[in-house]
Design an enzyme around this catalytic site. Structure first.
Site, mmCIF file in Angstrom:
data_model
loop_
_atom_site.group_PDB
_atom_site.id
_atom_site.type_symbol
_atom_site.label_atom_id
_atom_site.label_comp_id
_atom_site.label_asym_id
_atom_site.label_seq_id
_atom_site.Cartn_x
_atom_site.Cartn_y
_atom_site.Cartn_z
ATOM 1 N N GLU A 114 0.944 -1.152 -0.101
ATOM 2 C CA GLU A 114 -0.061 0.046 0.082
ATOM 3 C C GLU A 114 1.056 1.262 -0.162
ATOM 4 O OE1 GLU A 114 -3.192 0.299 -0.186
ATOM 5 O OE2 GLU A 114 -3.173 -1.890 -0.544
ATOM 6 N N TRP A 165 1.797 1.823 -3.530
ATOM 7 C CA TRP A 165 0.631 2.313 -4.299
ATOM 8 C C TRP A 165 0.751 3.845 -4.120
ATOM 9 C CZ3 TRP A 165 -2.353 1.103 -7.786
ATOM 10 C CH2 TRP A 165 -3.145 -0.148 -8.223
ATOM 11 N N TRP A 182 -20.646 12.092 -19.859
ATOM 12 C CA TRP A 182 -21.207 12.106 -18.598
ATOM 13 C C TRP A 182 -22.228 12.846 -18.247
ATOM 14 C CZ3 TRP A 182 -18.407 8.835 -15.551
ATOM 15 C CH2 TRP A 182 -16.950 8.325 -15.971
ATOM 16 N N ASN A 187 -11.172 2.472 3.049
ATOM 17 C CA ASN A 187 -10.461 2.755 1.586
ATOM 18 C C ASN A 187 -11.526 1.603 0.679
ATOM 19 O OD1 ASN A 187 -8.685 3.221 -0.388
ATOM 20 N ND2 ASN A 187 -8.237 1.039 -0.471
ATOM 21 N N TRP A 214 -15.937 11.779 -12.837
ATOM 22 C CA TRP A 214 -15.236 11.490 -11.599
ATOM 23 C C TRP A 214 -14.595 12.592 -10.881
ATOM 24 C CZ3 TRP A 214 -10.216 12.988 -12.242
ATOM 25 C CH2 TRP A 214 -9.619 13.405 -13.585
ATOM 26 N N TRP A 243 -9.877 7.987 -7.868
ATOM 27 C CA TRP A 243 -11.156 8.131 -8.526
ATOM 28 C C TRP A 243 -10.925 7.695 -10.064
ATOM 29 C CZ3 TRP A 243 -16.098 9.544 -7.579
ATOM 30 C CH2 TRP A 243 -16.043 9.983 -6.347
#
Length: 475
Positions: free
Chosen positions: A282, A285, A313, A348, A366, A389
């Site tokens: 993590e 990431w 969208w 998360n 988004w 996102w």
């Protein structure tokens, strides 16, 4: 005769701590006197990338930092204004001939650093910039051909294989405090930005509180059980150290090496090793998304995947408002959005679910959700937020394929099977049997008095999303 610089400045930004602070340690080592400074921004009322929660947390962190500096005989100098102009004034007022700063991974911070470096050169001041916010900066983790990674797994293999810098100790003196004649503003409150006091319950600020959280996570049961518990929002199974990393209240190096020590101590415990290694990934990431932002800064303005920049969208203010307020009629989505409103933080797993719901069920861009999160999250990290996102929307680097669409009902059954998380944050559902959260109401009646019916049919909106994305990829 001392060969040290007589007077230096250390410019605090995302490194509000005295322990294992790279630039501060270098300034201490190379200077007779270090004057610590912090420069407040001057925007008012509203900002696209922050809000009352994070600014209130920042104020608490600055108060703690000021007291920690006083404890070692120093004084934090607070100024407000354009960073370049204020640094120039401070250099002239103090006679400092060196400036120390830790590098900022965000685009704006990098741009300011370039300007400050040029200023220092023009004034004959030595400019020292240090790596501190990450274990590996973006240009340290590259493909075999020297380019950036677009996929996490090969990036993480490279990241994990690289040697990691050992943490430094705590700075215990910076020489004499800045003279009283050197003016400093009072420590700020959110009123400095014309913001209201936050209503959310935020974590305790400051280096000591952050270090206590880090110690509790690494030395307790959370870290070895991380793989087992991290996806269940009703279980306190995550580190919740992201706000502390965002403001540099703890060092990423110390956190990593504490995890390595825990790994060594779990040599005969495969499950614990798996949990620790999962958490370390993590951390990778976090730096992967920072690298994506570094090499592809356009992701703040458009989709990472060029093929999906033509997706249509919906501009639906009513739907967006219902999502923001936790009134969608999807219990797990509403629980997550209300947790965010109440605490400035969200689990998360639930972040992924609410993000995919906004983009795939409500078809809202988004960027609307990205901005909302940044204005509320106390751990708001531009790169990670954008990466998360775009992952959920299916448009980002190493994103979930656009045709993979999470079902909020089945996600609830899998990750909140007893409804504990939902009932914590949606109190009007506290007496509803948990299995009622696994599928939409079949009788056309709300789950409880005062709770809305689902605002959309997930199966229908899933099909519409597939059509929208297919149309975009065929252009």
């Amino acid at each position: 005769m001392s060969t040290k610089t007589p007077v230096s400045l250390h410019w605090f930004r995302r490194d509000l701590r005295l322990t294992d602070n790279t630039a501060l340690h270098a300034a201490h080592t190379g200077s007779d006197q270090v004057i610590p400074v912090y420069i407040l921004t001057t925007w008012k009322t509203q900002h696209s990338w922050t809000g009352p929660n994070r600014q209130h947390f920042l104020c608490g962190n600055l108060d703690s930092l000021a007291r920690n500096l006083e404890a070692i005989g120093s004084r934090l100098i607070i100024r407000s204004g354009d960073a370049v102009s204020e640094i120039e004034r401070l250099l002239r007022e103090t006679g400092a001939t060196a400036l120390y700063v830790n590098r900022d991974p965000d685009p704006y911070g990098k741009m300011v650093e370039v300007k400050v470096a040029a200023l220092c050169k023009s004034l004959g001041v030595t400019f020292h910039s240090c790596k501190d916010a990450v274990l590996h900066e973006s240009d340290e983790v590259l493909t075999g051909s020297g380019g950036p990674y677009r996929v996490f797994t090969p990036y993480s293999r490279n990241w994990l294989s690289l040697p990691k810098t050992q943490p430094l100790g705590k700075v215990r003196t910076l020489g004499d405090a800045a003279p009283p004649k050197l003016k400093s503003l009072p420590l700020p409150t959110v009123a400095h930005w014309s913001l209201p006091e936050p209503t959310a319950t935020l974590p305790a600020p400051g280096e000591k509180a952050a270090r206590d959280r880090m110690k509790a996570f690494v030395e307790g049961k959370k870290l070895p059980q991380y793989e087992e518990t991290r996806n269940f929002p009703s279980v306190p199974g995550t580190s919740q150290l992201s706000p502390d990393l965002r403001y540099g209240l703890i060092s990423i190096r110390e956190l990593y090496h504490r995890c390595q020590q825990a790994l060594a101590g779990a040599a005969s415990q495969p499950a614990a090793q798996l949990g620790i290694n999962t958490y370390i990934k993590e951390l990778a990431w976090r730096e992967f998304y920072m690298a994506v932002l570094h090499f592809f800064p356009e992701v703040l303005e458009t989709d990472f995947n060029p093929e999906l920049r033509g997706v249509s969208w919906h501009d639906d203010p009513a739907a967006l408002t219902a999502w923001k307020e936790g009134r969608t009629g999807f219990p797990l989505v509403d629980a997550g959005m209300r947790q965010l409103l109440a605490t400035g933080w969200m689990h998360n797993r639930v972040r992924m679910i609410v993000s995919m719901f906004l983009t795939k069920d409500l078809h809202v861009h988004w960027m609307e959700g990205e901005s909302h999160f940044m204005q509320l999250l106390v751990d708001g990290e531009i790169a990670s937020n954008n990466g998360g996102w775009q992952w959920s929307a299916g448009t980002g680097a190493d994103a979930a394929p656009w045709f993979r669409i999470q079902n909020p009902w089945t996600q609830t059954k899998r990750f909140d099977p007893e409804g504990k998380y939902i009932k914590t944050w949606v109190p009007e559902l506290k007496d509803v049997p948990a299995d009622k959260f696994f599928a939409p109401p079949v009788n056309g009646l709300p789950l409880a008095k005062g709770y809305p019916l689902p605002m959309v049919d997930h199966a229908t909106e899933r099909d519409r999303t597939l059509q929208r994305f297919k149309a975009a990829t065929k252009r």
